[in-house]
Write an enzyme that holds these catalytic residues in place. Structure first.
Site: not given
Ligand code: TYM
Length: 334
Positions: A114, A197, A200
């Site tokens: 992230k 993966k 969102k």
């Protein structure tokens, strides 16, 4: 048995969340005996690591609460709440910051993913995110934590933090939680890239199936999903090296409570032109009742807020003894 898990209320509930985690939450809730308890929450305190305006954040929490109820979480049987309504999470996270080590957090792959290349520009919240997650779990003496594969490392960290706290203070305040990770659907992949993966945060909405997608959108997404030109093999072994095919067969198997081997046997020799419509139908039939319930629940903000208020009161009461014991173990007088 104390079951606990959380989900960030950012964006829609997608198929990865549903098959990787929520379906297991519902199962565990439904199979619970009288001595067990389930806690499910919206990790809105975690979601501050993604910038969001006030109104949107309020909407997101109600959206996710409705999505969970629509998926089968029953607020009368499970404790359903959002973290922000239960300050014990933030309090325990601060106490555990004295126990967690920078080296441990530096190894977290989710932080690395992230933060990307700009680590110096990442928020402190993103770095200490797993400590709040440990607090979420340890506050309730959770024994079983149903999650997707991507949360395994955070669960291991929670166990390390619990062990070090108990050892450092010579107490037995925290229970070590065990992750419950589904076999087939632990990692649902993007429809556009079988090696990433489903998430969102993927900028392409075509990469995921959302609980809120209409029937025709689901069919379109499945038909446009990336695949390869080979037909389906006779057994799952033949899917090796074919990430997109593996993913779609895995989704079919999970939805039909079957196995990749059985799905391959059923479609052996057929191409994706035959398999995709069957998968699309299965998805539509599974998700439609959930979507309809979601739309209905979403018309009543006050009812959703009341569910979360009630859940928060129960959660706060359940968390209090552990929080008190943690303060006391450290010699902090409240
Ligand atoms: P979150 O919000 O990213 O995801 C919620 C749950 O969905 C699972 N999941 C998937 N499973 C399979 N395939 C996928 N593509 C996929 N994408 C998501 C996740 O593994 C997760 O179980 N940090 C957590 C929230 C959290 C939490 C907790 C979880 C906060 N505190 C305490 C358990 C216990 C998160 O961001 O999940």
């Amino acid at each position: 048995m104390r079951v606990l898990s959380g989900i960030q209320p950012t964006g829609n509930l997608h198929l990865g969340n549903y098959l990787g985690a929520i379906r297991n939450w519902v199962r565990m809730q439904d199979e619970m005996d009288a001595d067990s308890q389930c806690f499910f929450f919206l990790a809105d305190m975690h979601s501050i690591t993604v910038h969001e305006g006030r109104e949107q954040r309020i909407r997101n929490v109600r959206d996710m609460a409705a999505a969970l109820v629509a998926s089968g979480i029953d607020p009368d049987r499970s404790v359903l709440f959002n973290q922000a309504r239960v300050p014990a999470h933030a309090e325990l996270a601060w106490l555990l910051n004295g126990t967690a080590r920078i080296g441990w957090l530096n190894r977290m792959t989710q932080f690395k993913d992230k933060a990307g290349k700009d680590r110096e520009g990442a928020s402190v919240g993103l770095f200490v995110y797993p400590v709040l997650q440990a607090a979420d779990i340890l506050l309730y003496q959770a024994t079983h934590v149903p999650v997707g594969e991507d949360q395994k490392q955070h669960l291991e960290l929670s166990r390390d933090i619990a062990t070090k706290f108990n050892t450092d203070f010579g107490v037995d305040v925290f229970t070590l939680p065990a992750p419950i990770i589904p076999k087939e659907s632990a990692r649902i992949m993007s429809l556009r890239d079988g090696t990433a993966k489903m998430s969102k945060s993927d900028p392409s909405d075509m990469s995921r199936i959302n609980l809120t997608d209409e029937d025709d959108a689901i069919m379109t997404k499945v038909k446009k999903a990336k695949t390869d030109p080979e037909p389906l093999p006779e057994t799952a072994e033949g899917l090796a090296g074919r990430p997109e095919a593996t993913n779609l067969v895995g989704i079919y198997a999970t939805l039909s409570n079957s196995t990749p081997d059985a799905v391959c046997a059923q479609f052996a020799g057929k191409g994706f032109g035959a398999f995709k419509p069957a998968l699309g139908e299965l998805l539509v039939e599974t998700l439609r009742p959930m979507r309809e319930r979601f739309v209905e629940l979403r018309t009543d903000d006050a009812a959703l807020d009341a569910i979360l208020d009630k859940g928060a009161a129960k959660a706060a009461a359940a968390a209090e003894p552990t929080l008190r014991a943690a303060y006391d173990a450290m010699g902090l007088m409240r």
